[in-house]
Design a protein around this motif. Structure first.
Motif, PDB file in Angstrom:
ATOM      1  N   ASN A 200      75.530  -4.389  30.086  1.00 30.31           N
ATOM      2  CA  ASN A 200      74.599  -5.183  31.090  1.00 30.31           C
ATOM      3  C   ASN A 200      73.148  -4.992  31.096  1.00 30.31           C
ATOM      4  OD1 ASN A 200      75.335  -7.177  33.890  1.00 30.31           O
ATOM      5  ND2 ASN A 200      73.412  -6.145  34.099  1.00 30.31           N
ATOM      6  N   VAL A 201      72.527  -3.846  31.155  1.00 33.23           N
ATOM      7  CA  VAL A 201      71.241  -3.512  31.080  1.00 33.23           C
ATOM      8  C   VAL A 201      70.880  -3.855  29.854  1.00 33.23           C
ATOM      9  CG1 VAL A 201      69.748  -1.518  31.018  1.00 33.23           C
ATOM     10  CG2 VAL A 201      71.536  -1.615  32.674  1.00 33.23           C
ATOM     11  N   VAL A 202      71.087  -3.575  28.554  1.00 29.45           N
ATOM     12  CA  VAL A 202      70.652  -4.449  27.299  1.00 29.45           C
ATOM     13  C   VAL A 202      70.664  -5.871  27.343  1.00 29.45           C
ATOM     14  CG1 VAL A 202      71.188  -4.637  25.087  1.00 29.45           C
ATOM     15  CG2 VAL A 202      71.542  -2.341  26.025  1.00 29.45           C
ATOM     16  N   LEU A 203      71.730  -6.514  27.836  1.00 28.66           N
ATOM     17  CA  LEU A 203      71.751  -7.872  27.925  1.00 28.66           C
ATOM     18  C   LEU A 203      70.818  -8.569  28.625  1.00 28.66           C
ATOM     19  CD1 LEU A 203      75.536  -8.721  27.001  1.00 28.66           C
ATOM     20  CD2 LEU A 203      73.600  -8.287  25.246  1.00 28.66           C
TER      21      LEU A 203
ATOM     22  N   VAL B  30      68.751  -2.838  38.101  1.00 29.78           N
ATOM     23  CA  VAL B  30      67.969  -3.480  37.017  1.00 29.78           C
ATOM     24  C   VAL B  30      68.175  -5.194  37.029  1.00 29.78           C
ATOM     25  CG1 VAL B  30      67.946  -3.819  34.448  1.00 29.78           C
ATOM     26  CG2 VAL B  30      68.115  -1.478  35.563  1.00 29.78           C
ATOM     27  N   ASP B  31      69.279  -5.703  37.414  1.00 24.10           N
ATOM     28  CA  ASP B  31      69.264  -7.221  37.640  1.00 24.10           C
ATOM     29  C   ASP B  31      68.264  -7.407  38.561  1.00 24.10           C
ATOM     30  OD1 ASP B  31      71.579  -7.780  35.922  1.00 24.10           O
ATOM     31  OD2 ASP B  31      72.949  -7.646  37.703  1.00 24.10           O
TER      32      ASP B  31
ATOM     33  N   PHE C 108      65.148 -13.665  29.666  1.00 27.27           N
ATOM     34  CA  PHE C 108      63.767 -14.098  29.300  1.00 27.27           C
ATOM     35  C   PHE C 108      63.759 -14.393  27.929  1.00 27.27           C
ATOM     36  CE2 PHE C 108      62.922 -10.456  32.122  1.00 27.27           C
ATOM     37  CZ  PHE C 108      62.334 -11.051  33.197  1.00 27.27           C
ATOM     38  N   GLY C 109      64.927 -14.241  27.025  1.00 30.69           N
ATOM     39  CA  GLY C 109      64.818 -14.925  25.697  1.00 30.69           C
ATOM     40  C   GLY C 109      64.346 -13.813  24.758  1.00 30.69           C
ATOM     41  N   LEU C 110      64.641 -14.022  23.561  1.00 35.08           N
ATOM     42  CA  LEU C 110      64.131 -13.217  22.318  1.00 35.08           C
ATOM     43  C   LEU C 110      64.824 -13.948  21.080  1.00 35.08           C
ATOM     44  CD1 LEU C 110      62.696 -10.891  21.482  1.00 35.08           C
ATOM     45  CD2 LEU C 110      64.929  -9.606  21.356  1.00 35.08           C
ATOM     46  N   GLY C 111      63.664 -14.431  20.198  1.00 38.28           N
ATOM     47  CA  GLY C 111      64.172 -15.025  19.078  1.00 38.28           C
ATOM     48  C   GLY C 111      65.108 -16.126  19.308  1.00 38.28           C
ATOM     49  N   PRO C 112      66.154 -16.154  18.507  1.00 41.07           N
ATOM     50  CA  PRO C 112      67.116 -17.163  18.803  1.00 41.07           C
ATOM     51  C   PRO C 112      67.672 -17.493  20.195  1.00 41.07           C
ATOM     52  CG  PRO C 112      68.086 -15.686  17.325  1.00 41.07           C
ATOM     53  CD  PRO C 112      66.871 -15.363  17.628  1.00 41.07           C
TER      54      PRO C 112
ATOM     55  N   LEU D 176      75.296 -14.352  32.967  1.00 46.60           N
ATOM     56  CA  LEU D 176      75.870 -14.289  31.390  1.00 46.60           C
ATOM     57  C   LEU D 176      75.985 -12.879  31.378  1.00 46.60           C
ATOM     58  CD1 LEU D 176      77.261 -15.706  29.034  1.00 46.60           C
ATOM     59  CD2 LEU D 176      75.268 -15.940  28.433  1.00 46.60           C
ATOM     60  N   ALA D 177      74.983 -11.956  31.476  1.00 47.01           N
ATOM     61  CA  ALA D 177      74.828 -10.642  31.044  1.00 47.01           C
ATOM     62  C   ALA D 177      76.088  -9.929  31.610  1.00 47.01           C
ATOM     63  CB  ALA D 177      73.671 -10.165  31.442  1.00 47.01           C
ATOM     64  N   THR D 178      76.139 -10.113  32.918  1.00 50.20           N
ATOM     65  CA  THR D 178      77.181  -9.474  33.774  1.00 50.20           C
ATOM     66  C   THR D 178      78.698  -9.674  33.422  1.00 50.20           C
ATOM     67  OG1 THR D 178      75.818  -9.496  35.740  1.00 50.20           O
ATOM     68  CG2 THR D 178      78.129  -9.180  36.227  1.00 50.20           C
ATOM     69  N   VAL D 179      78.911 -10.976  33.207  1.00 51.84           N
ATOM     70  CA  VAL D 179      80.146 -11.540  32.521  1.00 51.84           C
ATOM     71  C   VAL D 179      80.646 -10.939  31.423  1.00 51.84           C
ATOM     72  CG1 VAL D 179      81.456 -13.587  31.867  1.00 51.84           C
ATOM     73  CG2 VAL D 179      80.249 -13.786  33.954  1.00 51.84           C
ATOM     74  N   ILE D 180      79.751 -10.856  30.512  1.00 55.98           N
ATOM     75  CA  ILE D 180      80.087 -10.169  29.076  1.00 55.98           C
ATOM     76  C   ILE D 180      80.266  -8.791  29.155  1.00 55.98           C
ATOM     77  CG2 ILE D 180      79.006  -9.578  26.877  1.00 55.98           C
ATOM     78  CD1 ILE D 180      77.624 -12.342  26.958  1.00 55.98           C
ATOM     79  N   ALA D 181      79.314  -8.099  30.049  1.00 54.36           N
ATOM     80  CA  ALA D 181      79.777  -6.426  30.443  1.00 54.36           C
ATOM     81  C   ALA D 181      81.333  -6.411  31.042  1.00 54.36           C
ATOM     82  CB  ALA D 181      78.663  -6.142  31.330  1.00 54.36           C
ATOM     83  N   TYR D 182      81.620  -7.318  31.938  1.00 56.57           N
ATOM     84  CA  TYR D 182      83.147  -7.237  32.416  1.00 56.57           C
ATOM     85  C   TYR D 182      83.977  -7.499  31.526  1.00 56.57           C
ATOM     86  CZ  TYR D 182      81.406  -6.348  37.381  1.00 56.57           C
ATOM     87  OH  TYR D 182      81.006  -5.658  38.680  1.00 56.57           O
TER      88      TYR D 182
END
Length: 427
Positions: free
Chosen positions: A154-157, A14-15, A163-167, A178-184
């Motif tokens: 990771n898939v959700v983030l 997905v990444d 691409f960004g969304l809202g704020p 960043l998505a990967t780091v938060i998932a880990y």
């Protein structure tokens, strides 16, 4: 474990998909990061192998207290080592990627991903080595939950941060990291809580006990880590070979690496679950079960990956069109999917043979086998193939190398486990 591995490998895929939507240059930059990030992960995999073999051996001998001490030491040392390695990569960032074949103009894009990934890479330690401790104790359910949770986050983030969304601003490659780091990080919190709830490790052992555990783990972990880290080193060499054919070739090869992780997930799952089974039974004197497990998994994986190859062959064009926003990239991906996966079954033989040797506390044999595969077979034959047949020849040479090494691996491990069968026809 298979369900969890499917989710983990899917998030790598997905990444690659989301990054491919940013453009060919971004996908190429992302592809260049893979050998380096996988080097850090390979260090953790190697330490996990050493931890699993050591803890499972202690459990097989009935010494659960020693197993707890060894688990705690392994997690602590792994965190220290990954921090040191990440600092080294950060300091040598530009020279490393220029050596792999990246262009000067691509370095800022690579840095966007790598700086964030390196800052949070310590969180890779706890899920990988922590899961190895739990598997060595016979618990595969919690590691599966941890891995699945990490993949889902990771898939959700990914799309939110890329691409960004809202704020949330669009961060591109930095968002993927960043998505990967938060998932880990979330996975690390879960695994540490499980350690505390289950009393699976001991953090309070004496310095003498810690030193003994460290020596025992490192006896297997250092060669195993070295063996695993050879793979991304060879991938870096392969990336440099592919880079001679242009940015589109590098982008396609990066997608191929993620695809390989996904379609070989049964091999990777068996490489995690087979070693503790072998270590415990070997320590308990059940050598008959060790031989049966090795032979059975090898025969199964060859048949299974043959079926996977047929499916990939039928869908090669669709995969190329899905991940290649550029027509040239799509064509190369299609070609890659038609050639490299034919040898994934053979690659599985080598991976499972290495895992079995580490589980039998023969890490230097596993290291030697990997050296033969990658630096005497894989890179030389890919290079020669490229000189003969261009990019097609590179992929054909790599496939032939995996098949040749599989024959060597099967005969060697069989001679160690059941010498009476060494002269029988190879599977």
């Amino acid at each position: 474990m298979l369900i969890a591995m499917l989710m983990m490998m899917t998030f790598n895929f997905v990444d690659a998909y989301f990054v491919s939507l940013l453009g060919t240059k971004e996908l190429a930059a992302f592809s260049f990061t893979f050998p380096v990030t996988f080097t850090v992960i390979s260090l953790m995999i190697g330490l996990g192998i050493g931890t699993s073999a050591t803890v499972a051996n202690s459990q097989g001998k009935g010494d659960s207290l020693l197993a707890k001490h060894q688990g705690g030491v392994a997690v602590a040392i792994s965190a220290i080592l990954v921090i040191l390695l990440c600092i080294l990569v950060y300091l040598l960032h530009d020279p490393i990627f220029l050596l792999i074949g990246a262009e000067e103009s691509t370095l800022p894009l690579i840095a966007n991903f790598m700086n964030t990934w390196l800052a949070g890479a310590v969180f890779v330690t706890f899920p990988m080595v922590g899961n190895a401790v739990l598997r060595a104790n016979g618990n595969t359910r919690i590691p599966s939950i941890v891995m699945a949770t990490s993949a889902a986050i990771n898939v959700v983030l990914d799309p939110l941060f890329i691409f960004g969304l809202g704020p949330i601003p669009a961060m591109g490659l930095q968002g993927a990291a960043l998505a990967t780091v938060i998932a880990y990080a979330v996975s690390s919190f879960i695994i540490l809580k499980m350690f505390n709830d289950m009393e699976a490790v001991s953090w309070t052992s004496s310095w003498k006990c810690r030193w003994q555990a460290t020596k025992t783990i490192f006896k297997i972990a250092l060669p195993a880590s070295g063996s695993n880290m050879l793979t991304p080193m060879a991938m870096a060499g392969m990336t440099a070979i592919v880079a001679q054919y242009g940015e589109a070739a590098v982008a396609a090869f990066g997608v191929g690496g993620r695809l390989e992780s996904l379609v070989t997930l049964v091999i990777l799952t068996l490489s995690m679950t087979l070693p503790p089974f072998i270590s415990q039974n070997f320590a308990a004197g059940r050598h008959d079960r060790v031989r049966s497990a090795y032979r059975g998994t090898i025969k199964f994986i060859i048949a299974f990956q043959a079926l996977v190859y047929l499916l990939l062959l039928l869908s090669a064009k669709l995969i190329g069109e899905a991940f290649g926003q550029d027509a040239e990239v799509a064509e190369i991906i299609t070609m890659l999917v038609m050639i490299l996966p034919i040898a994934y079954g053979a690659q599985g033989v080598v991976i499972l043979s290495n895992s079995s040797l580490n589980a039998l506390h023969k890490p230097m044999s596993a290291l030697g086998l990997n050296l033969v595969r990658l630096f005497l077979m894989y890179l030389p034959l890919a290079f020669i193939g490229g000189k003969i047949g261009g990019l097609n020849g590179v992929f054909i040479g790599a496939a032939i190398a995996n098949i040749g090494t599989a024959v060597i691996a099967w005969r060697f491990v069989t001679s160690q486990l059941c010498p009476e069968e060494v002269n029988e026809p190879s599977v």
